[in-house]
Design a protein around this motif. Structure first.
Motif, PDB file in Angstrom:
ATOM      1  N   LEU A 414       0.828  -1.210   0.000  1.00  0.00           N
ATOM      2  CA  LEU A 414       0.000   0.000   0.000  1.00  0.00           C
ATOM      3  C   LEU A 414       0.858   1.254   0.000  1.00  0.00           C
ATOM      4  O   LEU A 414       0.522   2.253  -0.657  1.00  0.00           O
ATOM      5  CB  LEU A 414      -0.934   0.006   1.207  1.00  0.00           C
ATOM      6  CG  LEU A 414      -2.167  -0.902   1.140  1.00  0.00           C
ATOM      7  CD1 LEU A 414      -2.953  -0.807   2.442  1.00  0.00           C
ATOM      8  CD2 LEU A 414      -3.053  -0.524  -0.038  1.00  0.00           C
ATOM      9  N   ALA A 415       1.963   1.204   0.740  1.00  0.00           N
ATOM     10  CA  ALA A 415       2.877   2.350   0.763  1.00  0.00           C
ATOM     11  C   ALA A 415       3.482   2.588  -0.621  1.00  0.00           C
ATOM     12  O   ALA A 415       3.621   3.739  -1.072  1.00  0.00           O
ATOM     13  CB  ALA A 415       3.974   2.130   1.800  1.00  0.00           C
ATOM     14  N   ASP A 416       3.824   1.500  -1.316  1.00  0.00           N
ATOM     15  CA  ASP A 416       4.367   1.628  -2.675  1.00  0.00           C
ATOM     16  C   ASP A 416       3.330   2.229  -3.625  1.00  0.00           C
ATOM     17  O   ASP A 416       3.656   3.081  -4.469  1.00  0.00           O
ATOM     18  CB  ASP A 416       4.814   0.251  -3.194  1.00  0.00           C
ATOM     19  CG  ASP A 416       6.039  -0.278  -2.466  1.00  0.00           C
ATOM     20  OD1 ASP A 416       6.742   0.527  -1.818  1.00  0.00           O
ATOM     21  OD2 ASP A 416       6.284  -1.508  -2.539  1.00  0.00           O
ATOM     22  N   ILE A 417       2.089   1.782  -3.472  1.00  0.00           N
ATOM     23  CA  ILE A 417       1.019   2.303  -4.326  1.00  0.00           C
ATOM     24  C   ILE A 417       0.797   3.792  -4.052  1.00  0.00           C
ATOM     25  O   ILE A 417       0.607   4.587  -4.986  1.00  0.00           O
ATOM     26  CB  ILE A 417      -0.283   1.506  -4.084  1.00  0.00           C
ATOM     27  CG1 ILE A 417      -0.112   0.069  -4.579  1.00  0.00           C
ATOM     28  CG2 ILE A 417      -1.473   2.177  -4.759  1.00  0.00           C
ATOM     29  CD1 ILE A 417      -1.250  -0.856  -4.179  1.00  0.00           C
ATOM     30  N   TYR A 418       0.849   4.176  -2.772  1.00  0.00           N
ATOM     31  CA  TYR A 418       0.687   5.589  -2.424  1.00  0.00           C
ATOM     32  C   TYR A 418       1.775   6.439  -3.077  1.00  0.00           C
ATOM     33  O   TYR A 418       1.495   7.502  -3.652  1.00  0.00           O
ATOM     34  CB  TYR A 418       0.710   5.773  -0.915  1.00  0.00           C
ATOM     35  CG  TYR A 418       0.665   7.218  -0.499  1.00  0.00           C
ATOM     36  CD1 TYR A 418      -0.544   7.908  -0.452  1.00  0.00           C
ATOM     37  CD2 TYR A 418       1.828   7.916  -0.177  1.00  0.00           C
ATOM     38  CE1 TYR A 418      -0.596   9.237  -0.089  1.00  0.00           C
ATOM     39  CE2 TYR A 418       1.793   9.250   0.180  1.00  0.00           C
ATOM     40  CZ  TYR A 418       0.579   9.896   0.223  1.00  0.00           C
ATOM     41  OH  TYR A 418       0.542  11.217   0.575  1.00  0.00           O
ATOM     42  N   ARG A 419       2.998   5.973  -3.005  1.00  0.00           N
ATOM     43  CA  ARG A 419       4.111   6.735  -3.597  1.00  0.00           C
ATOM     44  C   ARG A 419       3.947   6.849  -5.115  1.00  0.00           C
ATOM     45  O   ARG A 419       4.219   7.896  -5.711  1.00  0.00           O
ATOM     46  CB  ARG A 419       5.441   6.075  -3.252  1.00  0.00           C
ATOM     47  CG  ARG A 419       5.913   6.355  -1.823  1.00  0.00           C
ATOM     48  CD  ARG A 419       7.349   5.911  -1.611  1.00  0.00           C
ATOM     49  NE  ARG A 419       7.460   4.449  -1.630  1.00  0.00           N
ATOM     50  CZ  ARG A 419       7.349   3.687  -0.538  1.00  0.00           C
ATOM     51  NH1 ARG A 419       7.109   4.245   0.631  1.00  0.00           N
ATOM     52  NH2 ARG A 419       7.476   2.376  -0.632  1.00  0.00           N
ATOM     53  N   LYS A 420       3.473   5.786  -5.731  1.00  0.00           N
ATOM     54  CA  LYS A 420       3.302   5.790  -7.184  1.00  0.00           C
ATOM     55  C   LYS A 420       2.269   6.827  -7.618  1.00  0.00           C
ATOM     56  O   LYS A 420       2.428   7.477  -8.665  1.00  0.00           O
ATOM     57  CB  LYS A 420       2.881   4.392  -7.651  1.00  0.00           C
ATOM     58  CG  LYS A 420       2.662   4.287  -9.150  1.00  0.00           C
ATOM     59  CD  LYS A 420       2.291   2.855  -9.544  1.00  0.00           C
ATOM     60  CE  LYS A 420       2.025   2.749 -11.042  1.00  0.00           C
ATOM     61  NZ  LYS A 420       1.660   1.361 -11.454  1.00  0.00           N
ATOM     62  N   PHE A 421       1.205   6.995  -6.808  1.00  0.00           N
ATOM     63  CA  PHE A 421       0.130   7.896  -7.193  1.00  0.00           C
ATOM     64  C   PHE A 421       0.043   9.118  -6.269  1.00  0.00           C
ATOM     65  O   PHE A 421      -1.001   9.764  -6.190  1.00  0.00           O
ATOM     66  CB  PHE A 421      -1.211   7.157  -7.172  1.00  0.00           C
ATOM     67  CG  PHE A 421      -1.321   6.070  -8.205  1.00  0.00           C
ATOM     68  CD1 PHE A 421      -1.664   6.378  -9.512  1.00  0.00           C
ATOM     69  CD2 PHE A 421      -1.037   4.751  -7.882  1.00  0.00           C
ATOM     70  CE1 PHE A 421      -1.764   5.393 -10.478  1.00  0.00           C
ATOM     71  CE2 PHE A 421      -1.135   3.755  -8.833  1.00  0.00           C
ATOM     72  CZ  PHE A 421      -1.488   4.062 -10.136  1.00  0.00           C
TER      73      PHE A 421
END
Length: 439
Positions: A414-421
């Motif tokens: 989820l943290a990776d997804i947040y950073r991506k978007f």
């Protein structure tokens, strides 16, 4: 001439009245009383009507000397400043025994009696969660309270614009008596907003009551009506069409598992109402009513639905599946649905694809709240579609249930997804997503 506020020494004495009243507005009752002792000017500010137009009176159900003083202060306030009231909210918090309820009833009798005589401005009244079907409400006390409230509503019927009696839990006859009080002087009422959610006792088939339908026919200018689905019938929809179609904007409808909801309501009745009331939006709130056949009987395509909330809470039922609702029922509202809330314990059912397809098909969907078992990858797919403008969501609140004690890996993803978007989330979205162990 001597000035009580000594203007040469005290700059507060030069404060304009409008500013002084604004200062008093932010003070609690005790501080206002103390400030009023400073000088005549401040004392006059204390009695400015603008300070007392809105009032919340809370009766806390905990035995103590301080709590008992609240009954006295409520009556004191009403006698002192009740004539200025425009918006009144009464709260009954955790009543603990019959003597407390008796004291509350006596206090309310005095409060309502005085307001009925001195006030000509009250437009809004809210008394929520009375739960009059509780054992601590003895029959005599309950009957006296309802009588006093009905008398007050009759006196205020020409000026009252908003009434909230959510959670009263009374009988059909008592409920209609209170509602009829709003029209007893002219046999019709022009109140614009009523909240009678959980107004009647559980298990009542209100929809089959001619008394209820006769009562509702007296309301001629409803704008917002909040109530339970067990009140709805073809007859009620026809009454709303005939009496309030020119003003009706919102119906908030709660359907609870313990309320009867098997009645047959015609799609034609809904279509006729929607045609005569073009501003109408309908918001549905389902509590543990999750089976497809139950929902299909209620969610007719003719209803102008704006918001749907489906909550199973933490209950899991092997007899229901959510997929047909997502694929067959909800897509019917693709052109009107703006808000969707799903709080589901779908332990053995993956819904990622069906949910995403529903979101993309609803062209006006702005708000999404989901508590369910989902893959973390669902969030990446959803945000990617949002970034590509394939949906117009502005609020995304998701609680991803997991059956594992350790959700470290899901949180990392989820943290990776947040950073991506991050650029999208920070600039365009009200966004909150977490994992939640359900073991």
């Amino acid at each position: 001439m001597e000035d009580d506020c000594e203007p040469e020494q005290n700059s507060w004495a030069h404060l304009p009245d409008v500013c002084l009243r604004h200062v008093f507005h932010w003070l609690n009752d005790r501080d206002r009383s103390r400030a009023a002792l400073v000088c005549k000017k401040w004392s006059c500010a204390m009695y400015s009507g603008s300070l007392w137009r809105c009032r919340t009176i809370t009766f806390y159900g905990h035995p103590s000397r301080t709590r008992m003083l609240e009954f006295q202060s409520a009556l004191w306030y009403t006698k002192k400043f009740g004539k200025y009231l425009k918006h009144l909210e009464i709260k009954l918090s955790n009543p603990y025994n019959t003597p407390f309820i008796k004291k509350f009833q006596v206090t309310m009798k005095g409060l309502l009696s005085h307001l009925g005589k001195c006030n000509s401005h009250l437009v809004s009244l809210s008394i929520k969660y009375l739960e009059l079907d509780g054992l601590i409400w003895k029959n005599v006390v309950r009957a006296q309270f309802i009588k006093n409230l009905a008398t007050f509503l009759k006196r205020m019927s020409k000026q009252l614009d908003y009434l909230n009696l959510k959670g009263a839990r009374i009988t059909l006859e008592e409920g209609c008596e209170l509602l009829n009080s709003l029209s007893s002087l002219t046999n019709r009422s022009f109140i614009s907003e009523i909240n009678i959610e959980d107004f009647f006792s559980l298990h009542l088939s209100v929809y089959s009551s001619a008394l209820f339908q006769q009562t509702m026919s007296k309301f001629h200018s409803l704008t917002i009506l909040t109530f339970n689905y067990n009140c709805i019938s073809d007859e009620l929809l026809d009454i709303l069409r005939e009496r309030s179609s020119h003003s009706l904007c919102t119906l908030n409808i709660k359907c609870h598992i313990h309320d009867p909801h098997r009645q047959v309501v015609s799609g034609t009745s809904w279509a006729n109402l929607a045609k005569r009331a073009p501003k109408l939006n309908v918001n549905f709130f389902f509590e543990r009513v999750m089976k497809h056949d139950h929902l299909a009987r209620i969610l007719l395509v003719e209803i102008p639905v704006r918001s749907i909330s489906l909550r199973s809470c933490y209950f899991s039922d092997p007899d229901w599946t959510m997929r047909p609702t997502l694929t067959n029922l909800l897509p019917a509202y693709w052109d009107g649905l703006q808000k969707l809330t799903l709080e589901l314990n779908n332990d053995h059912e993956l819904l990622d694809n069906e949910l995403l397809q529903l979101i993309l098909s609803c062209k006006r969907l702005l708000f999404l709240k989901v508590w369910a078992f989902l893959r973390v990858s669902f969030m990446e797919r959803l945000l990617q579609n949002r970034a590509e403008r394939k949906c117009i969501l502005t609020t995304i609140k998701v609680r991803i249930y997991t059956a594992q004690d350790d959700s470290t890996e899901e949180e990392r993803l989820l943290a990776d997804i947040y950073r991506k978007f991050k650029y999208l989330i920070d600039s365009e979205l009200n966004y909150f997503v977490i994992t939640y162990p359900m073991v």
